[in-house]
Scaffold this active site. Structure first.
Site, PDB file in Angstrom:
ATOM      1  N   GLY A 157       0.824  -1.212   0.000  1.00 18.47           N
ATOM      2  CA  GLY A 157       0.000   0.000   0.000  1.00 18.47           C
ATOM      3  C   GLY A 157       0.853   1.255   0.000  1.00 18.47           C
ATOM      4  CE1 TYR A 158       5.169   5.464   3.326  1.00 19.89           C
ATOM      5  CE2 TYR A 158       6.854   4.446   1.959  1.00 19.89           C
ATOM      6  CZ  TYR A 158       6.432   5.484   2.764  1.00 19.89           C
ATOM      7  OH  TYR A 158       7.273   6.551   3.000  1.00 19.89           O
ATOM      8  CB  ALA A 159       5.270   0.317  -2.737  1.00 24.39           C
TER       9      ALA A 159
END
Length: 253
Positions: A157-159
């Site tokens: 999700g962060y990427a």
């Protein structure tokens, strides 16, 4: 050449995630360059930044807003619209991270991270950007990441959110550069903050990270502030749609 091309005297900067870490350091850097500050965070704990503004005789206003809450973001932008604030600089710094392998990465994790790191930042840029476009001048700085360029491990999700920030920076610059609004991003390397505490505490990951960084150390939040000040100042007037790496040389390896 313009005089005082790094000065932010007479400008007002809104900084999200300004209560600690990179956001606090950015806020202090902007104050040192002469800016007044509008600070935003979920905790509302602005004592350090407010004191910095007082010491420098700069104006300070703090707002509490949970950027993962869509209704809260909508209410906050409405509050800004009703206010008399003329925001010259927007620093989209607030962010969150959830670590879990992709096969176990829940919808809740995905939604929370994308809401904070991408959706809310687009909304703030859109709404505050309207005023900048009307005035024909403004600076928007996103905080991207090394994972705007790489995939990372156990943080899908962060990427995805940080890859989105890099391309959103270019998309907004394509539309707004010709109208006097500079949109750029800063991609910090491995910075010693709460978000990276798990990596710092993992002996193997910490060793591997340090071995790849030519500078030989973790970055400090203060290492990011100077680049943000530059991108917020007249010195960067011909820079548009760029993501500047501040990574100790990580991406050069």
């Amino acid at each position: 050449m313009k005089q005082d091309i790094f000065s932010l005297q007479g400008k007002t900067a809104l900084v999200t995630g300004a209560s600690r870490g990179i956001g606090l350091a950015i806020g202090k850097g902007l104050v040192a360059a002469g800016a007044d500050i509008i600070a935003v965070s979920r905790s509302g704990q602005f004592e350090a930044l407010e004191q910095c503004c007082a010491d420098a005789d700069r104006k300070f206003i703090g707002y509490t807003c949970d950027l993962s809450d869509r209704q809260a973001v909508s209410e906050f932008t409405s509050t800004l619209e009703r206010s008399s604030h003329e925001i010259n600089i927007l620093v989209n710094n607030a962010g969150t991270i959830r670590r879990k392998p992709a096969a176990e990465h829940s919808d809740e994790y995905w939604d929370e991270v994308l809401d904070v790191n991408l959706r809310s930042q687009f909304i703030l840029s859109r709404e505050i950007g309207k005023g900048m476009l009307n005035r024909g001048q403004g600076k928007i700085v996103f905080i991207a990441s090394l994972l705007s360029f790489q995939g990372g491990i156990t943080v899908p999700g962060y990427a995805a959110s940080k890859g989105g920030i890099k391309t959103l920076t270019m998309a907004l610059a394509n539309e707004w550069a010709g109208r006097g609004v500079n949109v750029n991003a800063v991609a910090p390397g491995y910075i010693a903050t709460d978000n990276t505490a798990a990596l710092q505490a993992d002996p193997e990951r910490n060793k591997a990270i340090l071995e790849r960084i030519p500078a030989g150390r973790w970055g400090k939040p203060e290492d990011i502030a100077g680049t943000v000040v530059f991108l917020s100042s007249p010195a960067s007037d011909y820079i548009n749609g760029t993501t500047v790496l501040v990574d100790g040389g990580w991406m050069g390896r």
